[in-house]
Structures are given as structure tokens and as C-alpha cells.
Design a protein around this motif. Structure first.
Motif, PDB file in Angstrom:
ATOM      1  N   SER A 124       0.820  -1.211   0.000  1.00  0.00           N
ATOM      2  CA  SER A 124       0.000   0.000   0.000  1.00  0.00           C
ATOM      3  C   SER A 124       0.860   1.270   0.000  1.00  0.00           C
ATOM      4  O   SER A 124       0.497   2.264  -0.601  1.00  0.00           O
ATOM      5  CB  SER A 124      -0.980   0.012   1.186  1.00  0.00           C
ATOM      6  OG  SER A 124      -0.306   0.087   2.419  1.00  0.00           O
ATOM      7  N   GLN A 127       2.067   1.673  -3.615  1.00  0.00           N
ATOM      8  CA  GLN A 127       0.952   2.112  -4.463  1.00  0.00           C
ATOM      9  C   GLN A 127       0.656   3.593  -4.245  1.00  0.00           C
ATOM     10  O   GLN A 127       0.436   4.334  -5.197  1.00  0.00           O
ATOM     11  CB  GLN A 127      -0.279   1.277  -4.168  1.00  0.00           C
ATOM     12  CG  GLN A 127      -1.459   1.633  -5.034  1.00  0.00           C
ATOM     13  CD  GLN A 127      -2.668   0.767  -4.694  1.00  0.00           C
ATOM     14  OE1 GLN A 127      -2.637  -0.062  -3.818  1.00  0.00           O
ATOM     15  NE2 GLN A 127      -3.741   0.961  -5.431  1.00  0.00           N
ATOM     16  N   ARG A 128       0.660   4.031  -3.006  1.00  0.00           N
ATOM     17  CA  ARG A 128       0.298   5.411  -2.720  1.00  0.00           C
ATOM     18  C   ARG A 128       1.415   6.405  -3.047  1.00  0.00           C
ATOM     19  O   ARG A 128       1.170   7.501  -3.511  1.00  0.00           O
ATOM     20  CB  ARG A 128      -0.102   5.560  -1.247  1.00  0.00           C
ATOM     21  CG  ARG A 128      -0.376   6.995  -0.884  1.00  0.00           C
ATOM     22  CD  ARG A 128      -1.534   7.146   0.017  1.00  0.00           C
ATOM     23  NE  ARG A 128      -1.842   8.576   0.162  1.00  0.00           N
ATOM     24  CZ  ARG A 128      -2.179   9.135   1.290  1.00  0.00           C
ATOM     25  NH1 ARG A 128      -2.286   8.417   2.368  1.00  0.00           N
ATOM     26  NH2 ARG A 128      -2.436  10.417   1.339  1.00  0.00           N
TER      27      ARG A 128
END
Length: 129
Positions: A124, A127-128
Motif C-alpha cells: 500500500s 501504491q500510494r
């Protein structure tokens, strides 16, 4: 002469990573003056992050293979023993429970422990950011 291992490995270049590098940069010249040997522990390929240690004649050792934030790393334990390390310090908030030498670590905040749902996983985070 005392030997201190300063572990500045980090999973990402976030506040913990920058904090570890700044502590190493401040400690390297002071350790030299005090006659303390430092061993800067970095991730493989990140040896340049320990340049302040090298400039002051300290060792830089790349250690990989840890299990994420847990730092469950047999190679690190071997390194600490092989080099006769008197104290292990990490900028992370976890230490291997089987660490063979006295250790200290920095707790930056309690968010991850108190509210783990607010923490990023490696996936995550990538991805961010």
C-alpha cells in the motif's frame, strides 16, 4: 575500545530512515573523538547512506534478508557477534528477540501498535507513494 552497531536500514525513505541517517551523521565524528568504533548497518545497495561514518573511518556493512519490520535476521546476529559489538542501536522500533548483545532502539510513535489499521503495508505504501 567499544564497538557500537548503528542500524540505519529502513524499508522506505520515510522519517525513520532520515532520522537514522541524521543520528549516524551526528554520532560518527563524536565516536571518532571518543575512541568508539561504529559499524553502520545498511541495506545492500544503500552504502552511500552511511557516508558520514566512512568519512570518519568507521565501517559500513550491508545486511539484507530481514523479515520486514521484525528484523528477524540471523545474519545480523552473526555480524554483531563476529565484530564483538558492545551495543546495537536501531532507528526502528523493533529488535530481534534473539539479539546477542545489549541493544537500544527508538520508538518514534505508538500509532502502529495502538492502531495498526492506520499503518501502510509495503504494497500500500508503494501504491500510494
Amino acid at each position: 575500545m567499544a564497538t557500537v552497531a548503528v542500524d540505519i536500514r529502513a524499508n522506505h525513505d520515510t522519517g525513520v530512515a532520515r532520522y537514522g541517517r541524521s543520528v549516524l551523521a551526528a554520532a560518527a565524528p563524536l565516536a571518532t573523538e571518543a575512541g568508539i568504533d561504529l559499524i553502520a548497518v545498511v541495506r545492500p545497495g544503500h552504502e552511500e547512506t552511511a557516508a558520514p561514518a566512512q568519512r570518519h573511518g568507521h565501517q559500513v556493512v550491508a545486511v539484507g534478508g530481514d523479515e520486514g519490520f521484525v528484523r528477524d535476521n540471523p545474519r545480523l546476529c552473526e555480524l554483531l557477534t563476529e565484530h564483538g559489538v558492545d551495543l546495537y542501536w536501531t532507528s526502528h522500533y523493533t529488535v530481534n528477540r534473539r539479539c546477542p548483545v545489549p541493544f537500544a532502539f527508538t520508538i518514534h510513535d505508538l500509532t502502529r501498535w495502538r492502531m495498526p489499521q492506520l499503518s501502510y503495508t509495503d504494497a500500500s505504501f508503494t501504491q500510494r507513494f
